[in-house]
Design a protein around this motif. Sequence first.
Motif, PDB file in Angstrom:
ATOM      1  N   LEU A   1       9.704   3.277  10.366  1.00  0.00           N
ATOM      2  CA  LEU A   1      10.609   3.165   9.229  1.00  0.00           C
ATOM      3  C   LEU A   1      11.422   1.883   9.289  1.00  0.00           C
ATOM      4  CD1 LEU A   1      11.892   6.849   9.025  1.00  0.00           C
ATOM      5  CD2 LEU A   1      10.044   5.768   7.729  1.00  0.00           C
ATOM      6  N   ILE A   2      11.677   1.427  10.503  1.00  0.00           N
ATOM      7  CA  ILE A   2      12.330   0.137  10.697  1.00  0.00           C
ATOM      8  C   ILE A   2      11.538  -0.634  11.742  1.00  0.00           C
ATOM      9  CG2 ILE A   2      14.634   0.935  10.030  1.00  0.00           C
ATOM     10  CD1 ILE A   2      15.416   1.028  12.981  1.00  0.00           C
ATOM     11  N   GLU A   3      11.727  -1.953  11.730  1.00  0.00           N
ATOM     12  CA  GLU A   3      11.028  -2.791  12.708  1.00  0.00           C
ATOM     13  C   GLU A   3      11.981  -3.841  13.254  1.00  0.00           C
ATOM     14  OE1 GLU A   3       7.779  -4.898  10.860  1.00  0.00           O
ATOM     15  OE2 GLU A   3       9.005  -5.438   9.132  1.00  0.00           O
ATOM     16  N   LYS A   4      11.744  -4.174  14.508  1.00  0.00           N
ATOM     17  CA  LYS A   4      12.535  -5.220  15.155  1.00  0.00           C
ATOM     18  C   LYS A   4      11.875  -6.561  14.871  1.00  0.00           C
ATOM     19  CE  LYS A   4      13.517  -2.172  19.036  1.00  0.00           C
ATOM     20  NZ  LYS A   4      13.390  -1.931  20.485  1.00  0.00           N
ATOM     21  N   LYS A   5      12.688  -7.500  14.420  1.00  0.00           N
ATOM     22  CA  LYS A   5      12.201  -8.873  14.258  1.00  0.00           C
ATOM     23  C   LYS A   5      12.976  -9.708  15.267  1.00  0.00           C
ATOM     24  CE  LYS A   5      10.701  -8.471   9.502  1.00  0.00           C
ATOM     25  NZ  LYS A   5      10.751  -9.023   8.148  1.00  0.00           N
ATOM     26  N   ARG A   6      12.274 -10.162  16.240  1.00  0.00           N
ATOM     27  CA  ARG A   6      12.877 -10.863  17.363  1.00  0.00           C
ATOM     28  C   ARG A   6      13.815 -11.980  16.907  1.00  0.00           C
ATOM     29  NH1 ARG A   6      10.103 -12.058  22.939  1.00  0.00           N
ATOM     30  NH2 ARG A   6      11.841 -13.138  23.929  1.00  0.00           N
ATOM     31  N   GLY A   7      15.044 -11.892  17.392  1.00  0.00           N
ATOM     32  CA  GLY A   7      16.027 -12.906  17.090  1.00  0.00           C
ATOM     33  C   GLY A   7      16.673 -12.767  15.715  1.00  0.00           C
ATOM     34  N   ARG A   8      16.212 -11.783  14.922  1.00  0.00           N
ATOM     35  CA  ARG A   8      16.741 -11.635  13.562  1.00  0.00           C
ATOM     36  C   ARG A   8      17.391 -10.283  13.322  1.00  0.00           C
ATOM     37  NH1 ARG A   8      12.327 -12.680   9.595  1.00  0.00           N
ATOM     38  NH2 ARG A   8      14.023 -12.463   8.125  1.00  0.00           N
ATOM     39  N   GLY A   9      16.931  -9.239  14.029  1.00  0.00           N
ATOM     40  CA  GLY A   9      17.517  -7.918  13.861  1.00  0.00           C
ATOM     41  C   GLY A   9      16.498  -6.871  13.453  1.00  0.00           C
ATOM     42  N   MET A  10      17.029  -5.782  12.891  1.00  0.00           N
ATOM     43  CA  MET A  10      16.203  -4.654  12.465  1.00  0.00           C
ATOM     44  C   MET A  10      16.089  -4.664  10.940  1.00  0.00           C
ATOM     45  SD  MET A  10      15.427  -2.581  15.062  1.00  0.00           S
ATOM     46  CE  MET A  10      16.052  -1.700  16.464  1.00  0.00           C
ATOM     47  N   PHE A  11      14.878  -4.370  10.457  1.00  0.00           N
ATOM     48  CA  PHE A  11      14.602  -4.398   9.028  1.00  0.00           C
ATOM     49  C   PHE A  11      13.858  -3.131   8.620  1.00  0.00           C
ATOM     50  CE2 PHE A  11      15.393  -8.703  10.180  1.00  0.00           C
ATOM     51  CZ  PHE A  11      15.910  -9.321   9.057  1.00  0.00           C
ATOM     52  N   VAL A  12      14.104  -2.694   7.392  1.00  0.00           N
ATOM     53  CA  VAL A  12      13.394  -1.548   6.831  1.00  0.00           C
ATOM     54  C   VAL A  12      11.965  -1.983   6.524  1.00  0.00           C
ATOM     55  CG1 VAL A  12      13.318   0.129   4.940  1.00  0.00           C
ATOM     56  CG2 VAL A  12      15.537  -0.652   5.828  1.00  0.00           C
ATOM     57  N   THR A  13      11.002  -1.179   6.943  1.00  0.00           N
ATOM     58  CA  THR A  13       9.596  -1.530   6.723  1.00  0.00           C
ATOM     59  C   THR A  13       9.177  -1.223   5.289  1.00  0.00           C
ATOM     60  OG1 THR A  13       8.843   0.657   7.430  1.00  0.00           O
ATOM     61  CG2 THR A  13       8.954  -1.058   9.129  1.00  0.00           C
ATOM     62  N   ALA A  14       8.128  -1.894   4.858  1.00  0.00           N
ATOM     63  CA  ALA A  14       7.543  -1.617   3.545  1.00  0.00           C
ATOM     64  C   ALA A  14       6.995  -0.194   3.563  1.00  0.00           C
ATOM     65  CB  ALA A  14       6.433  -2.615   3.240  1.00  0.00           C
ATOM     66  N   GLY A  15       7.289   0.559   2.517  1.00  0.00           N
ATOM     67  CA  GLY A  15       6.811   1.935   2.418  1.00  0.00           C
ATOM     68  C   GLY A  15       7.648   2.961   3.165  1.00  0.00           C
ATOM     69  N   ALA A  16       8.777   2.524   3.744  1.00  0.00           N
ATOM     70  CA  ALA A  16       9.610   3.438   4.536  1.00  0.00           C
ATOM     71  C   ALA A  16      10.158   4.586   3.697  1.00  0.00           C
ATOM     72  CB  ALA A  16      10.752   2.680   5.199  1.00  0.00           C
ATOM     73  N   ARG A  17      10.626   4.282   2.499  1.00  0.00           N
ATOM     74  CA  ARG A  17      11.194   5.335   1.643  1.00  0.00           C
ATOM     75  C   ARG A  17      10.150   6.404   1.333  1.00  0.00           C
ATOM     76  NH1 ARG A  17      12.254   6.410  -3.984  1.00  0.00           N
ATOM     77  NH2 ARG A  17      14.233   7.519  -4.161  1.00  0.00           N
ATOM     78  N   GLU A  18       8.935   5.991   1.026  1.00  0.00           N
ATOM     79  CA  GLU A  18       7.866   6.936   0.727  1.00  0.00           C
ATOM     80  C   GLU A  18       7.531   7.791   1.950  1.00  0.00           C
ATOM     81  OE1 GLU A  18       7.775   3.668  -0.150  1.00  0.00           O
ATOM     82  OE2 GLU A  18       8.090   3.973  -2.295  1.00  0.00           O
ATOM     83  N   LYS A  19       7.579   7.192   3.140  1.00  0.00           N
ATOM     84  CA  LYS A  19       7.323   7.955   4.368  1.00  0.00           C
ATOM     85  C   LYS A  19       8.399   9.015   4.575  1.00  0.00           C
ATOM     86  CE  LYS A  19       4.972   4.263   6.892  1.00  0.00           C
ATOM     87  NZ  LYS A  19       5.054   3.323   8.012  1.00  0.00           N
ATOM     88  N   VAL A  20       9.653   8.644   4.326  1.00  0.00           N
ATOM     89  CA  VAL A  20      10.756   9.603   4.472  1.00  0.00           C
ATOM     90  C   VAL A  20      10.579  10.732   3.463  1.00  0.00           C
ATOM     91  CG1 VAL A  20      13.253   9.953   4.267  1.00  0.00           C
ATOM     92  CG2 VAL A  20      12.377   7.911   5.423  1.00  0.00           C
ATOM     93  N   GLN A  21      10.278  10.387   2.222  1.00  0.00           N
ATOM     94  CA  GLN A  21      10.072  11.405   1.190  1.00  0.00           C
ATOM     95  C   GLN A  21       8.938  12.350   1.575  1.00  0.00           C
ATOM     96  OE1 GLN A  21       9.503   8.974  -2.355  1.00  0.00           O
ATOM     97  NE2 GLN A  21      11.416   9.775  -3.210  1.00  0.00           N
TER      98      GLN A  21
END
Length: 125
Positions: free
Chosen positions: A63-83
């Motif tokens: 649902l989220i991904e770590k981007k090295r040196g930038r932080g955590m970001f919501v992944t594409a399709g995360a909302r649909e996965k939660v639903q």
Amino acid sequence: MRFDYEDSTPLYLQVANQIEESILTEAFKENEQIPSTTEISKTFNMNPATVLKGMNLLVDKQLIEKKRGRGMFVTAGAREKVQAERKINFFQEKIQPVIREAQQLNVSKSELLLLIERGYQRGEN
């Protein structure tokens, strides 16, 4: 985000649940950066390891991904996965018990559907 320090639910799970809820409600949108572990831990006076443990649950669920040196970001399709996950849980935790109870009371499928439709109509008023 709000946390209940008196709740029996561990804080790391509350962190994961709150972020997941924010994804569902689109407070955190796809490809958007979420607050850092440090920000959350300072804002809510929590151990950073606790926050990270909750975030890692969401990384594992993709649902989220770590981007090295930038932080955590919501992944594409995360909302649909939660639903999708919540629909499954809703069915298992709410609908199946209603069906079992209806069967025990000899409520037919058509009667049950009528009751549900009536509930929807009342809910719309």
